[in-house]
Write an enzyme that holds these catalytic residues in place. Structure first.
Site, PDB file in Angstrom:
ATOM      1  N   GLU A 136      -8.820 -27.954 -38.845  1.00 53.02           N
ATOM      2  CA  GLU A 136      -7.388 -27.827 -38.524  1.00 53.02           C
ATOM      3  C   GLU A 136      -6.750 -26.557 -39.069  1.00 53.02           C
ATOM      4  OE1 GLU A 136      -8.890 -30.666 -39.173  1.00 53.02           O
ATOM      5  OE2 GLU A 136      -7.980 -32.342 -38.084  1.00 53.02           O
ATOM      6  N   GLU A 186     -11.852 -37.709 -38.140  1.00 53.43           N
ATOM      7  CA  GLU A 186     -10.959 -38.683 -38.792  1.00 53.43           C
ATOM      8  C   GLU A 186     -11.184 -40.088 -38.229  1.00 53.43           C
ATOM      9  OE1 GLU A 186      -7.495 -36.115 -38.076  1.00 53.43           O
ATOM     10  OE2 GLU A 186      -7.060 -36.298 -40.207  1.00 53.43           O
ATOM     11  N   GLY A 241      -9.385 -34.655 -35.524  1.00 52.83           N
ATOM     12  CA  GLY A 241      -9.126 -36.076 -35.302  1.00 52.83           C
ATOM     13  C   GLY A 241     -10.397 -36.845 -34.973  1.00 52.83           C
ATOM     14  N   ALA A 282      -7.890 -33.968 -31.930  1.00 53.41           N
ATOM     15  CA  ALA A 282      -6.655 -34.326 -31.245  1.00 53.41           C
ATOM     16  C   ALA A 282      -6.544 -33.408 -30.028  1.00 53.41           C
ATOM     17  CB  ALA A 282      -5.470 -34.118 -32.178  1.00 53.41           C
TER      18      ALA A 282
HETATM   19  N1  3HC Z   1      -7.855 -30.252 -27.377  1.00 53.98           N
HETATM   20  C1  3HC Z   1      -7.699 -29.832 -26.106  1.00 53.98           C
HETATM   21  N2  3HC Z   1      -8.589 -29.041 -25.456  1.00 53.98           N
HETATM   22  C2  3HC Z   1      -9.690 -28.692 -26.127  1.00 53.98           C
HETATM   23  C3  3HC Z   1      -9.918 -29.086 -27.465  1.00 53.98           C
HETATM   24  C4  3HC Z   1      -8.952 -29.911 -28.096  1.00 53.98           C
HETATM   25  N3  3HC Z   1      -9.083 -30.360 -29.343  1.00 53.98           N
HETATM   26  N4  3HC Z   1     -11.080 -28.564 -27.871  1.00 53.98           N
HETATM   27  C5  3HC Z   1     -11.573 -27.864 -26.832  1.00 53.98           C
HETATM   28  N5  3HC Z   1     -10.730 -27.945 -25.783  1.00 53.98           N
HETATM   29  C6  3HC Z   1     -10.923 -27.353 -24.448  1.00 53.98           C
HETATM   30  C7  3HC Z   1     -10.913 -25.840 -24.477  1.00 53.98           C
HETATM   31  O1  3HC Z   1      -9.610 -25.348 -24.384  1.00 53.98           O
HETATM   32  C8  3HC Z   1     -11.753 -25.506 -23.269  1.00 53.98           C
HETATM   33  O2  3HC Z   1     -10.923 -25.634 -22.153  1.00 53.98           O
HETATM   34  P1  3HC Z   1     -11.118 -24.692 -20.844  1.00 53.98           P
HETATM   35  O3  3HC Z   1     -12.473 -25.016 -20.337  1.00 53.98           O
HETATM   36  O4  3HC Z   1     -10.005 -25.105 -19.978  1.00 53.98           O
HETATM   37  O5  3HC Z   1     -11.001 -23.277 -21.358  1.00 53.98           O
HETATM   38  C9  3HC Z   1     -12.775 -26.628 -23.221  1.00 53.98           C
HETATM   39  O6  3HC Z   1     -12.235 -27.680 -24.034  1.00 53.98           O
HETATM   40  C10 3HC Z   1     -14.123 -26.258 -23.773  1.00 53.98           C
HETATM   41  O7  3HC Z   1     -13.949 -25.668 -25.056  1.00 53.98           O
HETATM   42  P2  3HC Z   1     -14.911 -24.509 -25.554  1.00 53.98           P
HETATM   43  O8  3HC Z   1     -14.989 -23.438 -24.529  1.00 53.98           O
HETATM   44  O9  3HC Z   1     -14.445 -24.148 -26.908  1.00 53.98           O
HETATM   45  O10 3HC Z   1     -16.300 -25.275 -25.588  1.00 53.98           O
HETATM   46  P3  3HC Z   1     -17.465 -25.206 -26.640  1.00 53.98           P
HETATM   47  O11 3HC Z   1     -18.471 -26.153 -26.150  1.00 53.98           O
HETATM   48  O12 3HC Z   1     -17.818 -23.809 -26.920  1.00 53.98           O
HETATM   49  O13 3HC Z   1     -16.849 -25.775 -28.022  1.00 53.98           O
HETATM   50  C11 3HC Z   1     -15.653 -27.284 -29.437  1.00 53.98           C
HETATM   51  C12 3HC Z   1     -16.416 -27.103 -28.111  1.00 53.98           C
HETATM   52  C13 3HC Z   1     -16.603 -27.051 -30.612  1.00 53.98           C
HETATM   53  C14 3HC Z   1     -15.119 -28.691 -29.485  1.00 53.98           C
HETATM   54  C15 3HC Z   1     -14.511 -26.253 -29.510  1.00 53.98           C
HETATM   55  O14 3HC Z   1     -13.777 -26.312 -28.316  1.00 53.98           O
HETATM   56  C16 3HC Z   1     -13.559 -26.444 -30.648  1.00 53.98           C
HETATM   57  O15 3HC Z   1     -13.819 -25.995 -31.740  1.00 53.98           O
HETATM   58  N6  3HC Z   1     -12.433 -27.126 -30.387  1.00 53.98           N
HETATM   59  C17 3HC Z   1     -11.375 -27.287 -31.336  1.00 53.98           C
HETATM   60  C18 3HC Z   1     -11.727 -28.243 -32.416  1.00 53.98           C
HETATM   61  C19 3HC Z   1     -10.551 -28.483 -33.300  1.00 53.98           C
HETATM   62  O16 3HC Z   1      -9.947 -27.567 -33.817  1.00 53.98           O
HETATM   63  N7  3HC Z   1     -10.203 -29.742 -33.490  1.00 53.98           N
HETATM   64  C20 3HC Z   1      -9.094 -30.073 -34.292  1.00 53.98           C
HETATM   65  C21 3HC Z   1      -7.925 -30.262 -33.421  1.00 53.98           C
HETATM   66  S1  3HC Z   1      -6.455 -30.588 -34.333  1.00 53.98           S
HETATM   67  C22 3HC Z   1      -6.612 -32.180 -34.815  1.00 53.98           C
HETATM   68  O17 3HC Z   1      -7.571 -32.828 -34.506  1.00 53.98           O
HETATM   69  C23 3HC Z   1      -5.455 -32.709 -35.590  1.00 53.98           C
HETATM   70  C24 3HC Z   1      -5.753 -34.034 -36.199  1.00 53.98           C
HETATM   71  O18 3HC Z   1      -6.051 -33.861 -37.559  1.00 53.98           O
HETATM   72  C25 3HC Z   1      -4.559 -34.946 -36.105  1.00 53.98           C
END
Ligand code: 3HC
Length: 655
Positions: free
Chosen positions: A130, A110, A107, A68
């Protein structure tokens, strides 16, 4: 193929009766409102168009979907909501195949779970992380994953936020196959061969039968690790619930929990940590600077610290030359690093081939001249100014003119060490935390003369080592130890003022620290700080408040856990209040005429937090730390500050 567009981020192309829908929302294809709208549009189109027999869903670039859009959290929700998009995918009457080309997280997974089939590229990574953001999956993850992988595996993945490889996902039943080279073609073929009349809808599957013991063990393992956080326990509850209620009831309860947690302080703090980590290590003006090429890393000293650094470097793919004073010490160093590699194999973090590969890239020698090959040399010798400056002068004469010299000092002034060399601009500080192969934090010290490309190189190196680099300017103790000293000072003041060490420890532990300060002092040993205080005695301002109790503990031979006595006593290794220490404290108070006050837990936490924040503000105004969030990360990753509180600067701002 004809191209179709459903929103700025969703495009599609028809290939041989299959609609390939691509999510293109750089950098990680997060499920923003535009993506969700586009997906709804694409499915709408595919439903009506009789020429379309099935859908393949994939991501542009190297991600499938990173989750998400975290940036939308905390803002008013915008339709269509993700659960509705996912319900539409699962209910779709034509086959929908996920071609998981890269990370499928949160997400993103999901969405994939709602597809009727899942194919993954070998490099794909799948997970529901999450809980690391203080929330639970909010779009069906807790209800669909156990229907594919079973309750125990789902608890393991969701409550720990554990991300798995494509190969493991295949083993767990989360994906149907792994496609080495031809993911998209395989996914199209899969969509075409899937019988539209018998689609396998994850939400309709029953949960596989499994042993209660396995489920209980997965739950208790996850909860043990999660300390003060709420989300892991909620994740366990929701996954267990999947076995006893209908899909729709489970989804409703999951969504309710997700929203409640999303709006919590804990989630706000962990989101802060997430974005703080992305900002860390970014230095204004450095983006345009090309780092130097590093292939061979020299490490002087292969003791506890040096061997940990060596392992990190080997894990990062570098060749390592360890240097010791003589052949015997070199053999010991070799054995120590081999021991660390063995441990990694035993714990399953490394396989035999990985071990072999790392050993093949390691040399440990007593011949310092070999460092002429090194692109960077990191010293990890005894923290003494004379020892380090002499070493740097020797290294200065051995290494190439373009090689970098890094000092791993904790308290010494790296500018003084740099000044002893011919080329101080090639000197940088790398302050590792012990054990260096485990601890993520790395303070990268930008010395007064460090060249920009040297700093840029250190940051690249830190990332390849798997570390979280935080840039610090030069000051005694850098960011972490300066704040820790302020914390220590205030904790000692409070003991003098009337709180007992055990009350202070209990308050901090209740706040979320794994250990309170006095237990930490005892674990680390009291003698190093004592030696420093003695060194500083001559220059100390006599008007400054000084607490004598730690000196008296040391004078009594109470150096902490290793001597069985410190702030506490340790009969049979168990931390116990010692009446002798209580008496010492009372004497010290009486000598100063202090009438002891009592403190509530909240007062203790507030005072210590304020001490940390005041020191943090000073570091910011002196330009030692670039941003408050860097200070938060240092305290979380190096000193046990609870991540669920966001770090001292964030926590103070919320109060
Ligand atoms: N939403 C918004 N921005 C995101 C994002 C997300 N889910 N994931 C990454 N970004 C952004 C980062 O903030 C970063 O932005 P910046 O360049 O402006 O600093 C850019 O994307 C690149 O991120 P990374 O530097 O972390 O890049 P990597 O290539 O090292 O890693 C990744 C990529 C593995 C996808 C890592 O960013 C990550 O682990 N992201 C979070 C994943 C996560 O927690 N997802 C769950 C979200 S909550 C959800 O999905 C709820 C659902 O159940 C309803």
């Amino acid at each position: 193929m004809s191209a179709l567009r459903f929103s700025d981020t969703i495009s599609a192309a028809l290939a041989d009766g299959t609609l390939i829908v691509t999510i293109d929302n750089a950098p990680v294809n997060a499920l923003s409102a535009d993506v969700r709208t586009g997906l709804m549009g694409a499915f709408e189109h595919a439903e009506k168009d009789g020429n379309i027999a099935g859908i393949v869903l994939t991501g542009a670039g190297s991600s499938f979907v990173g989750g998400a859009d975290i940036k939308e959290f905390g803002k008013p929700p915008v339709e269509p909501h993700l659960p509705d998009v996912i319900a539409r995918i699962e209910a779709f009457a034509k086959p929908v195949v996920a071609a998981i080309n890269g990370v499928a997280l949160g997400g993103g997974l999901e969405v994939a779970l709602a597809c009727h089939r899942r194919l993954a590229a070998p490099a794909a990574k799948l997970g529901l992380p999450e809980v690391k953001l203080g929330i639970v999956p909010g779009a069906g993850g807790t209800q669909r994953l156990p229907r594919l992988a079973g309750i125990a595996a789902a608890i393991d993945m969701i409550a720990n936020g554990r991300i798995v490889s494509a190969a493991e996902a295949l083993k767990l039943g989360v994906v149907d196959s792994v496609s080495p080279d031809t993911l998209l073609a395989d996914a199209i073929a899969d969509a075409k061969s899937t019988n539209a009349a018998a689609l396998r809808r994850t939400g309709h599957l029953s949960i596989p039968a499994e042993a209660v013991e396995a489920i209980d063990k997965a739950a208790s393992d996850a909860l043990r690790k999660s300390r003060a956080q709420h989300a892991p326990a909620e994740a366990v509850r929701l996954v267990r619930l999947a076995a006893s209620v209908s899909l729709s009831e489970g989804l409703a309860e999951e969504r309710r929990t997700f929203i409640e947690l999303r709006d919590s302080e804990e989630a706000a703090a962990l989101r802060h940590v997430f974005f703080a980590e992305r900002a860390a290590g970014k230095v204004e003006g450095l983006e345009a600077v090309a780092p130097r090429k590093i292939e061979i890393i020299g490490i002087v000293g292969t003791g506890l610290m040096g061997s940990g650094i060596a392992l990190s470097a080997l894990n990062g793919g570098y060749r390592v030359i360890g240097v010791e004073q003589n052949a015997e010490a070199a053999q010991k160093g070799r054995d120590r690093i081999a021991g660390l590699l063995d441990k990694a194999v035993q714990s399953g973090r490394l396989d035999a081939a990985g071990r072999e590969d790392r050993s093949g890239r390691l040399t440990v020698t007593a011949d310092m001249e070999q460092l002429e090959q090194a692109d960077i040399v990191i010293e990890a010798v005894f923290d003494d100014l004379t020892v380090k400056t002499e070493l740097f002068q020797r290294l200065d004469a051995i290494v190439r003119a373009d090689a970098i010299l890094a000092t791993n000092t904790s308290y010494l002034d790296p500018d003084v060490i740099a000044a002893a060399t011919r080329l101080p601009e090639r000197v940088v500080g790398l302050h590792f935390f012990s054990p260096a192969n485990i601890m993520r934090l790395l303070e990268v010290v930008n010395c007064r003369k460090t060249a920009p490309d040297v700093l840029a190189t250190a940051l690249v190196l830190a990332k390849r080592f798997g570390k979280l680099p935080i840039v610090s300017g030069v000051t005694e103790g850098f960011i972490g130890n300066r704040i820790f000293s302020a914390y220590r000072r205030e904790a000692e003041y409070m003991v003098e003022d009337g709180a007992s060490p055990q009350e202070i420890d209990a308050a901090l532990e209740a706040y979320g620290f794994p250990m309170g300060p006095f237990a930490v002092f005892d674990m680390a040993g009291l003698e190093i700080a004592w030696a420093r205080r003695k060194r500083q005695a001559a220059t100390r301002d006599p008007a400054e408040r000084y607490v004598i109790i730690p000196d008296r503990l040391c004078e009594a031979g109470r150096f902490g856990q290793k001597t069985g006595r410190g702030w506490y006593a340790y009969p049979d290794g168990k931390r116990t209040v010692d009446p002798e220490v209580t008496a010492m404290i009372e004497t010290a108070r009486a000598e100063k005429g202090i009438v002891p006050k009592s403190f509530t837990k909240e007062e203790i936490v507030s005072r210590l937090l304020k001490a940390m924040v005041d020191e943090g503000d000073a570091l910011l105004s002196e330009g030692i730390a670039a941003r408050a969030s860097d200070i938060d990360l240092v305290m979380i990753n190096g000193y046990g500050f609870p991540a669920s509180k966001g770090g001292p600067m964030f926590a103070a701002g919320r109060r």
